[in-house]
Design a protein around this motif. Structure first.
Motif, PDB file in Angstrom:
ATOM      1  N   ALA A 232     106.716  -9.480  47.540  1.00  0.00           N
ATOM      2  CA  ALA A 232     106.941 -10.534  46.543  1.00  0.00           C
ATOM      3  C   ALA A 232     106.286 -10.185  45.210  1.00  0.00           C
ATOM      4  O   ALA A 232     106.886 -10.370  44.143  1.00  0.00           O
ATOM      5  CB  ALA A 232     106.413 -11.867  47.066  1.00  0.00           C
ATOM      6  N   ALA A 233     105.063  -9.668  45.260  1.00  0.00           N
ATOM      7  CA  ALA A 233     104.365  -9.303  44.030  1.00  0.00           C
ATOM      8  C   ALA A 233     105.074  -8.154  43.316  1.00  0.00           C
ATOM      9  O   ALA A 233     105.179  -8.135  42.085  1.00  0.00           O
ATOM     10  CB  ALA A 233     102.914  -8.930  44.337  1.00  0.00           C
ATOM     11  N   LEU A 234     105.582  -7.198  44.083  1.00  0.00           N
ATOM     12  CA  LEU A 234     106.303  -6.077  43.490  1.00  0.00           C
ATOM     13  C   LEU A 234     107.603  -6.549  42.850  1.00  0.00           C
ATOM     14  O   LEU A 234     107.946  -6.148  41.732  1.00  0.00           O
ATOM     15  CB  LEU A 234     106.592  -5.012  44.545  1.00  0.00           C
ATOM     16  CG  LEU A 234     107.322  -3.762  44.046  1.00  0.00           C
ATOM     17  CD1 LEU A 234     106.505  -3.026  42.994  1.00  0.00           C
ATOM     18  CD2 LEU A 234     107.644  -2.837  45.218  1.00  0.00           C
ATOM     19  N   ALA A 235     108.326  -7.418  43.545  1.00  0.00           N
ATOM     20  CA  ALA A 235     109.572  -7.948  42.985  1.00  0.00           C
ATOM     21  C   ALA A 235     109.301  -8.699  41.684  1.00  0.00           C
ATOM     22  O   ALA A 235     110.027  -8.533  40.695  1.00  0.00           O
ATOM     23  CB  ALA A 235     110.260  -8.859  44.004  1.00  0.00           C
ATOM     24  N   ALA A 236     108.245  -9.500  41.668  1.00  0.00           N
ATOM     25  CA  ALA A 236     107.900 -10.239  40.452  1.00  0.00           C
ATOM     26  C   ALA A 236     107.545  -9.279  39.319  1.00  0.00           C
ATOM     27  O   ALA A 236     107.961  -9.478  38.165  1.00  0.00           O
ATOM     28  CB  ALA A 236     106.736 -11.186  40.729  1.00  0.00           C
ATOM     29  N   ARG A 237     106.817  -8.223  39.629  1.00  0.00           N
ATOM     30  CA  ARG A 237     106.442  -7.232  38.611  1.00  0.00           C
ATOM     31  C   ARG A 237     107.682  -6.581  38.019  1.00  0.00           C
ATOM     32  O   ARG A 237     107.733  -6.270  36.832  1.00  0.00           O
ATOM     33  CB  ARG A 237     105.533  -6.156  39.226  1.00  0.00           C
ATOM     34  CG  ARG A 237     105.163  -5.048  38.239  1.00  0.00           C
ATOM     35  CD  ARG A 237     104.513  -3.865  38.921  1.00  0.00           C
ATOM     36  NE  ARG A 237     103.153  -4.135  39.309  1.00  0.00           N
ATOM     37  CZ  ARG A 237     102.412  -3.287  40.015  1.00  0.00           C
ATOM     38  NH1 ARG A 237     102.905  -2.118  40.421  1.00  0.00           N
ATOM     39  NH2 ARG A 237     101.169  -3.591  40.341  1.00  0.00           N
ATOM     40  N   GLN A 238     108.700  -6.362  38.863  1.00  0.00           N
ATOM     41  CA  GLN A 238     109.923  -5.697  38.422  1.00  0.00           C
ATOM     42  C   GLN A 238     110.984  -6.672  37.908  1.00  0.00           C
ATOM     43  O   GLN A 238     112.084  -6.261  37.552  1.00  0.00           O
ATOM     44  CB  GLN A 238     110.496  -4.867  39.577  1.00  0.00           C
ATOM     45  CG  GLN A 238     109.574  -3.738  40.003  1.00  0.00           C
ATOM     46  CD  GLN A 238     110.043  -3.029  41.262  1.00  0.00           C
ATOM     47  OE1 GLN A 238     110.838  -3.554  42.039  1.00  0.00           O
ATOM     48  NE2 GLN A 238     109.528  -1.826  41.482  1.00  0.00           N
ATOM     49  N   GLY A 239     110.659  -7.958  37.891  1.00  0.00           N
ATOM     50  CA  GLY A 239     111.582  -8.958  37.381  1.00  0.00           C
ATOM     51  C   GLY A 239     112.806  -9.173  38.245  1.00  0.00           C
ATOM     52  O   GLY A 239     113.904  -9.428  37.753  1.00  0.00           O
TER      53      GLY A 239
ATOM     54  N   ARG B  80     114.260 -10.505  42.457  1.00  0.00           N
ATOM     55  CA  ARG B  80     113.987 -11.345  43.624  1.00  0.00           C
ATOM     56  C   ARG B  80     114.169 -10.524  44.889  1.00  0.00           C
ATOM     57  O   ARG B  80     114.974  -9.599  44.930  1.00  0.00           O
ATOM     58  CB  ARG B  80     114.933 -12.539  43.650  1.00  0.00           C
ATOM     59  CG  ARG B  80     114.750 -13.457  42.458  1.00  0.00           C
ATOM     60  CD  ARG B  80     115.794 -14.517  42.442  1.00  0.00           C
ATOM     61  NE  ARG B  80     115.769 -15.256  43.695  1.00  0.00           N
ATOM     62  CZ  ARG B  80     116.019 -16.542  43.801  1.00  0.00           C
ATOM     63  NH1 ARG B  80     116.348 -17.225  42.745  1.00  0.00           N
ATOM     64  NH2 ARG B  80     115.978 -17.138  44.973  1.00  0.00           N
ATOM     65  N   ILE B  81     113.456 -10.902  45.938  1.00  0.00           N
ATOM     66  CA  ILE B  81     113.630 -10.262  47.236  1.00  0.00           C
ATOM     67  C   ILE B  81     114.941 -10.754  47.841  1.00  0.00           C
ATOM     68  O   ILE B  81     115.228 -11.944  47.816  1.00  0.00           O
ATOM     69  CB  ILE B  81     112.461 -10.605  48.180  1.00  0.00           C
ATOM     70  CG1 ILE B  81     111.159 -10.030  47.633  1.00  0.00           C
ATOM     71  CG2 ILE B  81     112.716 -10.055  49.570  1.00  0.00           C
ATOM     72  CD1 ILE B  81     109.937 -10.430  48.444  1.00  0.00           C
ATOM     73  N   THR B  82     115.710  -9.837  48.381  1.00  0.00           N
ATOM     74  CA  THR B  82     116.971 -10.204  49.017  1.00  0.00           C
ATOM     75  C   THR B  82     116.877  -9.978  50.522  1.00  0.00           C
ATOM     76  O   THR B  82     115.977  -9.279  51.006  1.00  0.00           O
ATOM     77  CB  THR B  82     118.135  -9.367  48.444  1.00  0.00           C
ATOM     78  OG1 THR B  82     117.861  -7.988  48.704  1.00  0.00           O
ATOM     79  CG2 THR B  82     118.280  -9.581  46.944  1.00  0.00           C
TER      80      THR B  82
END
Length: 199
Positions: free
Chosen positions: A149-156, A158-160
């Protein structure tokens, strides 16, 4: 080199020079993940997709002077950054594709892989190649210094549901590649999935 691997190499070549400075606080997370691998003095371990070699010092500390530490990466610029950072002293650096490692079958006790999974174009085949070079009962650690989740947020983004690192996807994927997942942690501060090489 196929297009997928050429794209990976291009991506990391452009980022190699400042990679470590972009993530200066990851050292303790790497050390903790290596500790979780359960390495012993004299073990033989590969850092697959080693990048700038941030895992090599804790891996060397874990296996001691009698152990073997290898770092393999596809991107020459990342390996050069590892050498410039002095990490070549902690392990032997190999320019190699994790899909076709220049190693004997069953020659390693463990594989450590930080941030590798998302860059594998053929995850089952590539993880099967990692299994090939590890002895039965040997271990694999798939690590990232922050969680999904933190990585997805950093990359702008969403987790799928098809995220390869989701526990429900990763367990079966590892199983098809010759591994059995033994633990799974996905929290803001780290992602760490461990697996054992099946007989």
């Amino acid at each position: 080199m196929n297009d997928d691997r050429a794209h990976v190499q291009e991506f990391f070549t452009a980022r190699a020079a400042d990679w470590d400075s972009r993530f200066p606080d990851d050292g303790p997370a790497y050390a903790a993940a290596v500790a979780a691998l359960g390495l012993r003095e004299g073990d033989r371990v590969l850092d697959a997709g080693c990048g700038t070699g941030r895992a090599l010092p804790p891996l060397r500390a874990a296996v001691g002077p009698s152990g073997v530490v290898l770092g393999a990466d596809l991107t020459p610029a990342m390996l050069e950054a590892a050498v410039q950072a002095g990490r070549g002293r902690d392990g032997v650096l190999l320019r190699a594709d994790v899909a076709a490692l220049p190693l004997r079958s069953g020659c390693l006790d463990a594989v450590f892989a930080a941030g590798l999974l998302a860059h594998l174009p053929r995850p089952v085949a590539d993880l099967r190649e990692l299994a090939r070079v590890v002895r039965p009962g040997g271990t694999l650690a798939l690590f990232h210094p922050i969680g999904r989740a933190a990585l997805a947020a950093r990359q702008g983004r969403r987790i799928t549901a098809d995220d390869v690192r989701a526990e429900s996807n990763l367990g079966p994927l590892l199983s098809r590649a010759g591994w059995r997942m033994t633990s799974y942690v996905d929290e803001d501060a780290r992602f760490l999935a461990r697996a054992v090489r099946e007989d």
